[in-house]
Enzyme design. Structure first.
Site, PDB file in Angstrom:
ATOM      1  N   GLU A 104       0.804  -1.231   0.000  1.00 54.28           N
ATOM      2  CA  GLU A 104       0.000   0.000   0.000  1.00 54.28           C
ATOM      3  C   GLU A 104       0.839   1.285   0.000  1.00 54.28           C
ATOM      4  O   GLU A 104       0.426   2.285  -0.577  1.00 54.28           O
ATOM      5  CB  GLU A 104      -0.963   0.018   1.196  1.00 54.28           C
ATOM      6  CG  GLU A 104      -0.353  -0.347   2.512  1.00 54.28           C
ATOM      7  CD  GLU A 104      -0.739   0.612   3.637  1.00 54.28           C
ATOM      8  OE1 GLU A 104      -0.239   0.417   4.746  1.00 54.28           O
ATOM      9  OE2 GLU A 104      -1.502   1.566   3.399  1.00 54.28           O
ATOM     10  N   ASP A 129       2.256  -9.064   4.205  1.00 58.97           N
ATOM     11  CA  ASP A 129       1.113  -8.778   5.094  1.00 58.97           C
ATOM     12  C   ASP A 129      -0.232  -9.158   4.459  1.00 58.97           C
ATOM     13  O   ASP A 129      -1.226  -9.278   5.163  1.00 58.97           O
ATOM     14  CB  ASP A 129       1.072  -7.283   5.447  1.00 58.97           C
ATOM     15  CG  ASP A 129       2.343  -6.815   6.133  1.00 58.97           C
ATOM     16  OD1 ASP A 129       3.074  -7.661   6.677  1.00 58.97           O
ATOM     17  OD2 ASP A 129       2.616  -5.596   6.129  1.00 58.97           O
ATOM     18  N   MET A 171       4.871 -11.195  12.113  1.00 59.49           N
ATOM     19  CA  MET A 171       4.707  -9.842  11.563  1.00 59.49           C
ATOM     20  C   MET A 171       3.344  -9.753  10.861  1.00 59.49           C
ATOM     21  O   MET A 171       2.524 -10.653  10.967  1.00 59.49           O
ATOM     22  CB  MET A 171       5.851  -9.517  10.608  1.00 59.49           C
ATOM     23  CG  MET A 171       7.198  -9.459  11.310  1.00 59.49           C
ATOM     24  SD  MET A 171       8.381  -8.325  10.551  1.00 59.49           S
ATOM     25  CE  MET A 171       9.038  -9.328   9.268  1.00 59.49           C
ATOM     26  N   GLY A 172       3.129  -8.665  10.137  1.00 64.18           N
ATOM     27  CA  GLY A 172       1.849  -8.479   9.452  1.00 64.18           C
ATOM     28  C   GLY A 172       1.275  -7.089   9.649  1.00 64.18           C
ATOM     29  O   GLY A 172       0.210  -6.769   9.118  1.00 64.18           O
TER      30      GLY A 172
HETATM   31  O1  F6P Z   1       5.186  -4.696   5.669  1.00 69.42           O
HETATM   32  C1  F6P Z   1       5.982  -5.822   5.768  1.00 69.42           C
HETATM   33  C2  F6P Z   1       6.603  -5.941   7.124  1.00 69.42           C
HETATM   34  O2  F6P Z   1       7.332  -7.148   7.174  1.00 69.42           O
HETATM   35  C3  F6P Z   1       5.624  -5.843   8.294  1.00 69.42           C
HETATM   36  O3  F6P Z   1       4.951  -7.046   8.530  1.00 69.42           O
HETATM   37  C4  F6P Z   1       6.560  -5.421   9.414  1.00 69.42           C
HETATM   38  O4  F6P Z   1       5.892  -4.734  10.448  1.00 69.42           O
HETATM   39  C5  F6P Z   1       7.520  -4.500   8.710  1.00 69.42           C
HETATM   40  O5  F6P Z   1       7.505  -4.874   7.340  1.00 69.42           O
HETATM   41  C6  F6P Z   1       8.926  -4.559   9.222  1.00 69.42           C
HETATM   42  O6  F6P Z   1       9.654  -3.594   8.553  1.00 69.42           O
HETATM   43  P1  F6P Z   1      11.234  -3.477   8.505  1.00 69.42           P
HETATM   44  O7  F6P Z   1      11.740  -4.514   7.540  1.00 69.42           O
HETATM   45  O8  F6P Z   1      11.461  -2.100   8.020  1.00 69.42           O
HETATM   46  O9  F6P Z   1      11.731  -3.738   9.891  1.00 69.42           O
END
Ligand code: F6P
Length: 343
Positions: A104, A129, A171-172
């Site tokens: 998104e 996600d 995550m998600g």
């Molecule tokens: O949007 C994908 C995601 O893996 C989410 O599930 C998680 O909160 C975020 O990215 C983690 O982001 P980063 O890789 O910047 O730590």
């Protein structure tokens, strides 16, 4: 004259991106297009970091996770002269069209660039996600859930031996799809999702019931759940205004709560970024290839402002604006379905 097309991947990486790049480049070859890889998402258009790519760069990518183009969470609309720099790089490189692969955030930028600046752009649906609207699935989700289900098997093995409650934090972000599918597919005894206020008392009762039967219990918790004991005021935000959720240590907080309320010995694990790598599942490879191909066909038809999307067994095109208007979250039907298994 043949078209020059730029491809970028933005936001968190995930399985399926490389297959999608492969699909797009192979289809571009049919149209005689020159393809350019834009490095590290929107940042590559801001800095003019672009390289030519061809079949030999992508032919071995179908089973590779990550993205050969690199990625970042750069938002040109949040940077001084960000959009101007994006537009001038597109002009300098003579790019006739862009393909943005993202969730998104990345596709939200794509949608605005199309609408507000008339950039000729299409999208492909990526995110572990699975929270993008207008598509049944996004690539990256299936592999992320597969990784988490494998982790749950390990937690079950050790939980059974030690007679413990085992928690996996997944995550998600603000959508519970990853937790929902992980929990259901691994036989979890309770699942906590951001879409629902956690009922700690009910969960503890259920865990005690289950424990009495099998002497261990399994819980999946989504990183994005709300707990009264965890404030959100001082959280660090990224360029898209999202909280860095891993800093909340929700798994640890939940383990302490369960232990305190039930006296059951409880341990937790955080799968984190392990969910984003590893070998892409066949589903993600196929969805990546198919949406990559479709996106390039949209460019060939000059059907800009669209995203390749999965609809049943078809790959269709949907407006980027629709896909990014609001995130797709777990609905009540799914929440009720999950509860069938909490006995
Ligand atoms: O949007 C994908 C995601 O893996 C989410 O599930 C998680 O909160 C975020 O990215 C983690 O982001 P980063 O890789 O910047 O730590």
């Amino acid at each position: 004259m043949s078209k020059r097309v730029g491809i970028l991947t933005g936001g968190g990486d995930c399985c399926g991106l490389n297959p999608a790049i492969r699909g797009a480049v192979y289809r571009a070859h049919d149209f005689d297009y020159e393809v350019f890889g834009i490095k590290d998402g929107w940042r590559g258009l801001i800095d003019g970091n672009i390289v030519k790519i061809d079949l030999q760069d992508v032919e071995e990518l179908v089973d590779k996770s990550g993205t050969i183009l690199g990625t970042s969470r750069t938002n040109p609309f949040k940077m001084e002269n960000g959009v101007e720099r994006v537009i001038s790089t597109i002009k300098n490189y003579g790019l006739d069209a862009l393909l943005a692969m993202g969730g998104e955030d990345t596709l939200g930028v794509a949608s605005r660039l199309y609408k507000e600046c008339k950039v000729k752009i299409v999208g492909a649906p990526k995110t572990m996600d699975n929270d993008l609207s207008s598509t049944d699935f996004t690539f990256g989700f299936d592999s992320a859930v597969t990784r988490a289900v494998e982790a749950m098997k390990s937690l079950e093995d050790t939980g059974k031996s030690h007679h413990r409650v085992m928690i996996l934090e997944v995550m998600g972000r603000y959508a519970g799809w990853v937790a929902l599918y992980t929990g259901l597919a691994s036989g979890a005894d309770w699942i906590l999702l951001p879409e629902e206020e956690p009922d700690i008392e009910e969960m503890c009762k259920q865990l005690q019931r289950v424990y009495a039967r099998k002497k261990y219990a399994l819980v999946v918790v989504s990183e994005g759940i709300k707990l009264p004991s965890i404030g959100i005021e001082k959280e660090e935000l990224d360029q898209f205004g999202h909280m860095i959720l891993r800093k909340r240590e929700i798994g640890q907080v939940l383990a302490d709560l369960i232990c305190e309320k039930t006296s059951l010995e409880t341990r937790h694990a955080v799968i984190g970024h392990i969910q984003r790598g590893g070998i892409p599942t066949v589903f993600d490879r196929m969805l990546g290839l198919r949406t990559g191909v479709k996106a390039m066909e949209l460019i060939a038809k000059e059907d800009f402002g669209k995203m390749a999307a999965m609809n049943g067994d078809k790959i269709i095109s949907v407006p980027l604006e629709e896909a990014t208007k609001e995130i797709k979250i777990v609905n009540k039907e799914w929440l009720d379905f999950a509860k069938i298994f909490f006995k």
